[in-house]
Design a protein around this motif. Structure first.
Motif, PDB file in Angstrom:
ATOM      1  N   LYS A 141       0.843  -1.189   0.000  1.00  0.00           N
ATOM      2  CA  LYS A 141       0.000   0.000   0.000  1.00  0.00           C
ATOM      3  C   LYS A 141       0.879   1.240   0.000  1.00  0.00           C
ATOM      4  O   LYS A 141       1.827   1.340   0.771  1.00  0.00           O
ATOM      5  CB  LYS A 141      -0.906   0.009   1.229  1.00  0.00           C
ATOM      6  N   SER A 142       0.555   2.182  -0.873  1.00  0.00           N
ATOM      7  CA  SER A 142       1.286   3.441  -0.937  1.00  0.00           C
ATOM      8  C   SER A 142       0.285   4.562  -1.143  1.00  0.00           C
ATOM      9  O   SER A 142      -0.414   4.600  -2.164  1.00  0.00           O
ATOM     10  CB  SER A 142       2.307   3.419  -2.079  1.00  0.00           C
ATOM     11  N   GLU A 143       0.200   5.452  -0.148  1.00  0.00           N
ATOM     12  CA  GLU A 143      -0.807   6.506  -0.139  1.00  0.00           C
ATOM     13  C   GLU A 143      -2.187   5.856  -0.241  1.00  0.00           C
ATOM     14  O   GLU A 143      -2.553   5.059   0.598  1.00  0.00           O
ATOM     15  CB  GLU A 143      -0.534   7.510  -1.265  1.00  0.00           C
ATOM     16  N   HIS A 144      -2.936   6.143  -1.293  1.00  0.00           N
ATOM     17  CA  HIS A 144      -4.287   5.583  -1.407  1.00  0.00           C
ATOM     18  C   HIS A 144      -4.361   4.508  -2.479  1.00  0.00           C
ATOM     19  O   HIS A 144      -5.441   4.178  -2.966  1.00  0.00           O
ATOM     20  CB  HIS A 144      -5.288   6.701  -1.724  1.00  0.00           C
ATOM     21  N   LYS A 145      -3.196   3.940  -2.812  1.00  0.00           N
ATOM     22  CA  LYS A 145      -3.158   2.934  -3.873  1.00  0.00           C
ATOM     23  C   LYS A 145      -2.509   1.651  -3.368  1.00  0.00           C
ATOM     24  O   LYS A 145      -1.788   1.643  -2.379  1.00  0.00           O
ATOM     25  CB  LYS A 145      -2.353   3.463  -5.071  1.00  0.00           C
ATOM     26  N   LYS A 165      11.080   3.021   2.494  1.00  0.00           N
ATOM     27  CA  LYS A 165      11.302   3.563   1.154  1.00  0.00           C
ATOM     28  C   LYS A 165      11.857   2.437   0.290  1.00  0.00           C
ATOM     29  O   LYS A 165      12.985   1.984   0.485  1.00  0.00           O
ATOM     30  CB  LYS A 165      12.292   4.729   1.216  1.00  0.00           C
ATOM     31  N   ILE A 166      11.039   1.944  -0.634  1.00  0.00           N
ATOM     32  CA  ILE A 166      11.442   0.858  -1.525  1.00  0.00           C
ATOM     33  C   ILE A 166      12.016   1.488  -2.790  1.00  0.00           C
ATOM     34  O   ILE A 166      11.288   2.107  -3.574  1.00  0.00           O
ATOM     35  CB  ILE A 166      10.250  -0.056  -1.862  1.00  0.00           C
ATOM     36  N   VAL A 167      13.319   1.359  -2.964  1.00  0.00           N
ATOM     37  CA  VAL A 167      13.998   1.972  -4.108  1.00  0.00           C
ATOM     38  C   VAL A 167      14.128   0.933  -5.221  1.00  0.00           C
ATOM     39  O   VAL A 167      14.695  -0.145  -5.019  1.00  0.00           O
ATOM     40  CB  VAL A 167      15.388   2.505  -3.712  1.00  0.00           C
ATOM     41  N   GLY A 171      12.357   4.082  -9.691  1.00  0.00           N
ATOM     42  CA  GLY A 171      12.125   5.197  -8.774  1.00  0.00           C
ATOM     43  C   GLY A 171      12.021   4.686  -7.349  1.00  0.00           C
ATOM     44  O   GLY A 171      12.745   3.771  -6.960  1.00  0.00           O
ATOM     45  N   HIS A 172      11.114   5.257  -6.556  1.00  0.00           N
ATOM     46  CA  HIS A 172      10.941   4.760  -5.197  1.00  0.00           C
ATOM     47  C   HIS A 172       9.476   4.860  -4.778  1.00  0.00           C
ATOM     48  O   HIS A 172       8.707   5.651  -5.320  1.00  0.00           O
ATOM     49  CB  HIS A 172      11.837   5.510  -4.202  1.00  0.00           C
ATOM     50  N   ILE A 173       9.122   4.023  -3.796  1.00  0.00           N
ATOM     51  CA  ILE A 173       7.755   3.941  -3.288  1.00  0.00           C
ATOM     52  C   ILE A 173       7.820   3.990  -1.769  1.00  0.00           C
ATOM     53  O   ILE A 173       8.634   3.297  -1.150  1.00  0.00           O
ATOM     54  CB  ILE A 173       7.085   2.627  -3.741  1.00  0.00           C
ATOM     55  N   LEU A 174       6.976   4.803  -1.152  1.00  0.00           N
ATOM     56  CA  LEU A 174       6.880   4.871   0.300  1.00  0.00           C
ATOM     57  C   LEU A 174       5.680   4.051   0.759  1.00  0.00           C
ATOM     58  O   LEU A 174       4.591   4.153   0.194  1.00  0.00           O
ATOM     59  CB  LEU A 174       6.720   6.320   0.768  1.00  0.00           C
ATOM     60  N   THR A 175       5.898   3.234   1.786  1.00  0.00           N
ATOM     61  CA  THR A 175       4.807   2.425   2.309  1.00  0.00           C
ATOM     62  C   THR A 175       4.889   2.373   3.827  1.00  0.00           C
ATOM     63  O   THR A 175       5.981   2.330   4.402  1.00  0.00           O
ATOM     64  CB  THR A 175       4.839   0.994   1.720  1.00  0.00           C
ATOM     65  N   ARG A 180       9.819  -6.343   9.317  1.00  0.00           N
ATOM     66  CA  ARG A 180       9.392  -7.734   9.483  1.00  0.00           C
ATOM     67  C   ARG A 180       8.386  -8.129   8.408  1.00  0.00           C
ATOM     68  O   ARG A 180       8.493  -9.192   7.790  1.00  0.00           O
ATOM     69  CB  ARG A 180       8.784  -7.934  10.871  1.00  0.00           C
ATOM     70  N   ASN A 181       7.405  -7.262   8.161  1.00  0.00           N
ATOM     71  CA  ASN A 181       6.371  -7.588   7.182  1.00  0.00           C
ATOM     72  C   ASN A 181       6.903  -7.618   5.756  1.00  0.00           C
ATOM     73  O   ASN A 181       6.500  -8.457   4.950  1.00  0.00           O
ATOM     74  CB  ASN A 181       5.216  -6.589   7.292  1.00  0.00           C
ATOM     75  N   ILE A 182       7.812  -6.701   5.433  1.00  0.00           N
ATOM     76  CA  ILE A 182       8.342  -6.688   4.066  1.00  0.00           C
ATOM     77  C   ILE A 182       9.213  -7.915   3.817  1.00  0.00           C
ATOM     78  O   ILE A 182       9.233  -8.468   2.713  1.00  0.00           O
ATOM     79  CB  ILE A 182       9.122  -5.380   3.775  1.00  0.00           C
ATOM     80  N   LEU A 183       9.930  -8.375   4.845  1.00  0.00           N
ATOM     81  CA  LEU A 183      10.762  -9.567   4.677  1.00  0.00           C
ATOM     82  C   LEU A 183       9.929 -10.803   4.372  1.00  0.00           C
ATOM     83  O   LEU A 183      10.383 -11.718   3.684  1.00  0.00           O
ATOM     84  CB  LEU A 183      11.606  -9.800   5.936  1.00  0.00           C
TER      85      LEU A 183
END
Length: 236
Positions: A141-145, A165-167, A171-175, A180-183
């Motif tokens: 999830k990033s912002e409202h998407k 910050k997923i680079v 580009g990059h995405i903030l979530t 732990r959850n991303i792993l």
């Protein structure tokens, strides 16, 4: 959830009582023993494994810093002392926090939470084996998407307070997500946590210079806590 197994060392019984009282209020922490000397703690650790040592520094016979130098395997450490002159020396170890006496429950709780996050990240793969997706992508999830990210496009992930910050190559995405959850979403053979604030894609590493990794123009530090496991991972 696995509890953090801890011991506390302090030559002041009142200080140990405070640590025990604080520890009893934290469900994820198991204070197994308390000791008034580091020598007693050494005897205990010969036959028992601990994840965390909460120790005073200035103690008779064997002080907290010399005690840690003796250990073959160093757990996480929280120093508790009335003398802030030891702070810099303390951070030579795998010290997660340095609490200056007298400290309140809020400070103690914050220090334990730092360790809990790292402790959970170390065990998440063992407890929740990652099933690699045949499609090689995941959603965040990033912002409202809800954004679809191709695994092979990820260069590294950086922690920014409450956000990640997923680079990627694009580009990059903030979530709003924990390490732990991303792993749990990432292929464990391809991604590795190298620092409290960074996960890297092994495929994206250009080179390693001393204690830092270069990915494109970005230099990423290798934390002392993760160094040994990282170099084992790359067979160096």
């Amino acid at each position: 959830m696995n509890k953090i197994r801890a011991i506390a060392i302090d030559d002041e019984p009142l200080a140990l009582d405070i640590i025990k009282d604080y520890s009893d209020k934290i469900e994820s922490l198991e204070l197994e023993q308390t000791f008034e000397t580091a020598i007693e703690a050494l005897k205990y650790m010969k036959d028992n494994c601990v994840d965390l040592i909460i120790t005073d520094i200035q103690m008779p016979d064997l002080n907290g810093i010399d005690f840690l130098k003796i250990l073959n395997k160093e757990p996480f450490v929280i120093f508790t002392t009335a003398y802030d002159k030891y702070a810099i020396q303390g951070y030579e170890f795998k010290t997660m926090d340095y609490l200056l006496k007298p400290f309140g429950f809020d400070q103690f709780y914050k220090a334990i939470n730092k360790i809990l996050e790292m402790y959970q990240d170390r065990h998440v793969i063992a407890e929740h084996p990652v099933k690699e997706s045949a499609n090689n992508f995941f959603f965040v999830k990033s912002e409202h998407k809800i954004v679809k990210i191709k695994t092979d496009s990820v260069l590294y992930i950086e922690g920014l307070k409450d956000y990640l910050k997923i680079v990627t190559k694009e580009g990059h995405i903030l979530t709003l997500m924990s390490f732990r959850n991303i792993l749990e979403l990432l292929p464990q053979k391809q991604f590795f946590r190298v620092h409290r604030s960074f996960i890297v894609s092994m495929n994206s590493i250009d080179c390693i210079e001393k204690n830092r990794i270069r990915i494109d123009d970005k230099y990423i530090p290798i934390g002392d806590t993760y160094k040994e496991e990282f170099f084992q991972q790359i067979h160096v």
